[in-house]
Design a protein around this motif. Structure first.
Motif, PDB file in Angstrom:
ATOM      1  N   SER A 303       0.826  -1.206   0.000  1.00 27.97           N
ATOM      2  CA  SER A 303       0.000   0.000   0.000  1.00 27.97           C
ATOM      3  C   SER A 303       0.862   1.258   0.000  1.00 27.97           C
ATOM      4  N   LEU A 304       1.951   1.230   0.763  1.00 26.78           N
ATOM      5  CA  LEU A 304       2.857   2.380   0.780  1.00 26.78           C
ATOM      6  C   LEU A 304       3.432   2.640  -0.611  1.00 26.78           C
ATOM      7  N   GLY A 305       3.803   1.590  -1.295  1.00 25.48           N
ATOM      8  CA  GLY A 305       4.324   1.756  -2.649  1.00 25.48           C
ATOM      9  C   GLY A 305       3.319   2.416  -3.569  1.00 25.48           C
ATOM     10  N   MET A 306       2.059   2.046  -3.424  1.00 21.78           N
ATOM     11  CA  MET A 306       1.014   2.622  -4.268  1.00 21.78           C
ATOM     12  C   MET A 306       0.795   4.097  -3.962  1.00 21.78           C
ATOM     13  N   VAL A 307       0.669   4.447  -2.666  1.00 21.95           N
ATOM     14  CA  VAL A 307       0.353   5.841  -2.342  1.00 21.95           C
ATOM     15  C   VAL A 307       1.540   6.765  -2.630  1.00 21.95           C
ATOM     16  N   VAL A 308       2.763   6.268  -2.431  1.00 18.75           N
ATOM     17  CA  VAL A 308       3.926   7.080  -2.786  1.00 18.75           C
ATOM     18  C   VAL A 308       3.905   7.399  -4.276  1.00 18.75           C
ATOM     19  N   ARG A 309       3.622   6.400  -5.078  1.00 11.80           N
ATOM     20  CA  ARG A 309       3.611   6.608  -6.525  1.00 11.80           C
ATOM     21  C   ARG A 309       2.495   7.564  -6.945  1.00 11.80           C
ATOM     22  N   VAL A 310       1.322   7.413  -6.367  1.00 13.17           N
ATOM     23  CA  VAL A 310       0.217   8.306  -6.698  1.00 13.17           C
ATOM     24  C   VAL A 310       0.562   9.754  -6.346  1.00 13.17           C
ATOM     25  N   SER A 311       1.212   9.957  -5.207  1.00 11.75           N
ATOM     26  CA  SER A 311       1.583  11.308  -4.808  1.00 11.75           C
ATOM     27  C   SER A 311       2.696  11.866  -5.688  1.00 11.75           C
ATOM     28  N   GLU A 312       3.603  11.023  -6.121  1.00 19.12           N
ATOM     29  CA  GLU A 312       4.617  11.468  -7.081  1.00 19.12           C
ATOM     30  C   GLU A 312       3.960  11.933  -8.372  1.00 19.12           C
ATOM     31  N   MET A 313       2.930  11.220  -8.805  1.00 11.65           N
ATOM     32  CA  MET A 313       2.198  11.614 -10.007  1.00 11.65           C
ATOM     33  C   MET A 313       1.495  12.955  -9.806  1.00 11.65           C
ATOM     34  N   LEU A 314       0.963  13.176  -8.591  1.00  4.76           N
ATOM     35  CA  LEU A 314       0.319  14.451  -8.296  1.00  4.76           C
ATOM     36  C   LEU A 314       1.342  15.580  -8.349  1.00  4.76           C
ATOM     37  N   ARG A 316       3.830  15.792 -10.209  1.00  6.18           N
ATOM     38  CA  ARG A 316       4.171  16.054 -11.605  1.00  6.18           C
ATOM     39  C   ARG A 316       2.959  16.472 -12.444  1.00  6.18           C
ATOM     40  N   GLY A 317       1.808  16.581 -11.816  1.00  2.00           N
ATOM     41  CA  GLY A 317       0.612  16.969 -12.556  1.00  2.00           C
ATOM     42  C   GLY A 317       0.047  15.857 -13.417  1.00  2.00           C
ATOM     43  N   GLU A 318       0.355  14.608 -13.085  1.00  2.00           N
ATOM     44  CA  GLU A 318      -0.059  13.465 -13.902  1.00  2.00           C
ATOM     45  C   GLU A 318      -1.187  12.651 -13.269  1.00  2.00           C
ATOM     46  N   GLN A 319      -1.536  12.942 -12.017  1.00  2.00           N
ATOM     47  CA  GLN A 319      -2.550  12.125 -11.349  1.00  2.00           C
ATOM     48  C   GLN A 319      -3.937  12.438 -11.895  1.00  2.00           C
ATOM     49  N   ARG A 320      -4.709  11.383 -12.171  1.00  2.00           N
ATOM     50  CA  ARG A 320      -6.083  11.538 -12.645  1.00  2.00           C
ATOM     51  C   ARG A 320      -7.028  10.809 -11.687  1.00  2.00           C
ATOM     52  N   ASP A 321      -8.321  10.960 -11.912  1.00  2.00           N
ATOM     53  CA  ASP A 321      -9.314  10.391 -11.009  1.00  2.00           C
ATOM     54  C   ASP A 321      -9.086   8.905 -10.763  1.00  2.00           C
ATOM     55  N   GLU A 322      -8.809   8.173 -11.834  1.00  2.00           N
ATOM     56  CA  GLU A 322      -8.683   6.728 -11.701  1.00  2.00           C
ATOM     57  C   GLU A 322      -7.465   6.335 -10.858  1.00  2.00           C
TER      58      GLU A 322
END
Length: 392
Positions: A303-314, A316-322
């Motif tokens: 789970s930590l790996g997932m949330v770290v990656r999602v926040s990294e995407m945010l 960089r302006g790459e995070q989307r709803d999905e």
């Protein structure tokens, strides 16, 4: 203050933080351990919120992370996630208070407010001078808020009249303002309003009898001919898409809080396993208990790996709803498993507040459901995968 990595951060994700961010986490962690952890069980049992934590939270900057109007924001989304995790690792109710105050209330004004509204309200919310709530969910409208919102807003010159009801609104028993989302009767679009809770016709009633997040002060809100000026309408909130833009930013931090809740239960179980003696040795030396702890750590690490990656995407302006939806759905499901395994490892003592696990076990149920149920977040991801919406 020296930063000490968490043993539960098995793959050392905290190493991604800057030295300044590590220092901030170390100071926050020390305060939480010394001043918050010893009192939260009592407040949870009494279903009261420890208001004395608000000022220190503001002093640690926790209520202003992300929305500083006076200088460019320096902390990463990854850092903000670790803050949410750290709060929930000690108490999910305190983490939820911050999520509402800083994420939903302040975030609504930051994302959807005018420059003047941001300058007026954000410093007051960041300092804790003004406490906020976020009123979207209704008695008959939760997952279908995009279409099923029943609270109405009617414009009359330079004022708006709001009528309707809201439910499950965190912080609402003591908030100074509540962000109310209502459907404009003229154009049928959802709009947002900064509603001072002292406004005539506004009533908040505490919801009683909860078994989860008992320290969070959820309320039923009624709005009976509540009149607010046009200056209190969020000037850049013109449809539910704008509401969703706020939720997109906060949903990932709920996923971080889910990881923190899992860690809190896991750490309590590890401590118990090292102290409880059965059959002449600590239960942590038994294979079946080790199996529960290892499975828990696996869930936390994934789970930590997932949330770290999602926040990294945010960042960089790459995070989307999905992306945030998958993180919220996955981490809360793994949290639910983990707190159950932690409770199991503690046996009968796992159902008492004395050993901490029971509080995390119960609080996990609320995190599993709020800010989008697992089912709704699954449908958001499913729409992306297949190209077909299956919401109804």
């Amino acid at each position: 203050m020296t930063f000490e990595p968490l043993a539960s951060d098995f793959y050392s994700y905290e190493s991604l933080l800057t030295e300044r961010e590590k220092q901030a986490i170390a100071e926050l962690r020390a305060w939480l351990e010394a001043d918050v952890k010893p009192i939260v069980g009592d407040y949870w049992e009494r279903a009261e919120f420890p208001m004395q934590v608000v000022k220190p939270l503001a002093e640690h900057g926790v209520l202003s992370y992300g929305w500083d109007e006076t200088k460019p924001f320096e902390n990463s989304a990854v850092f903000r996630g670790f803050v949410a995790m750290e709060l929930a690792r000690v108490d999910a109710s305190v983490a939820t208070f911050v999520g509402v105050q800083n994420g939903l209330a302040t975030g609504s004004i930051s994302v959807c407010g005018s420059k003047e509204q941001r300058e007026e309200w954000i410093p007051k919310l960041a300092s804790g001078e003004v406490l906020g709530a976020f009123g979207l969910t209704e008695p008959l409208s939760g997952s279908d808020s995009a279409q099923g919102l029943r609270t109405t807003a009617k414009r009359d010159g330079d004022s708006w009249t709001l009528n309707g009801a809201k439910r499950w609104i965190g912080n609402a028993t003591f908030s100074d303002i509540t962000i109310i989302w209502a459907k404009d009767v003229d154009d049928n679009q959802v709009k947002g309003f900064i509603v001072p809770t002292s406004t005539p016709g506004y009533t908040a009633t505490k919801i009683q009898g909860k078994i989860s997040l008992r320290a969070v002060q959820n309320a039923d809100i009624t709005l009976e001919d509540v009149v607010v000026s046009e200056s209190l309408r969020l000037q850049n909130a013109n449809s539910f898409r704008d509401t969703a833009s706020v939720l997109r930013l906060t949903r990932a931090e709920v996923a971080w809080a889910a990881v923190g809740t899992a860690i809190g239960a896991y750490e309590a179980a590890v401590k118990y396993a090292g102290e409880r003696v059965q059959f002449g040795k600590t239960i942590g030396s038994h294979q079946l208990v080790q199996d529960l702890l290892v499975k828990s750590l696996g869930n936390i690490t994934a789970s930590l790996g997932m949330v770290v990656r999602v926040s990294e995407m945010l960042d960089r302006g790459e995070q989307r709803d999905e992306h945030s939806a998958l993180a919220k759905a996955y981490t809360t499901a793994r949290m639910r498993e983990t707190v159950a395994w932690a409770r199991e490892a503690c046996g009968g003592n796992g159902i008492t507040l004395e050993y901490d696990v029971a509080r995390f076990f119960a609080d996990a149920e609320a995190l599993y459901s709020y800010e989008g149920t697992r089912e709704m977040n699954t449908l958001i991801v499913g729409r992306k995968i297949t190209g077909s919406a299956a919401f109804v």
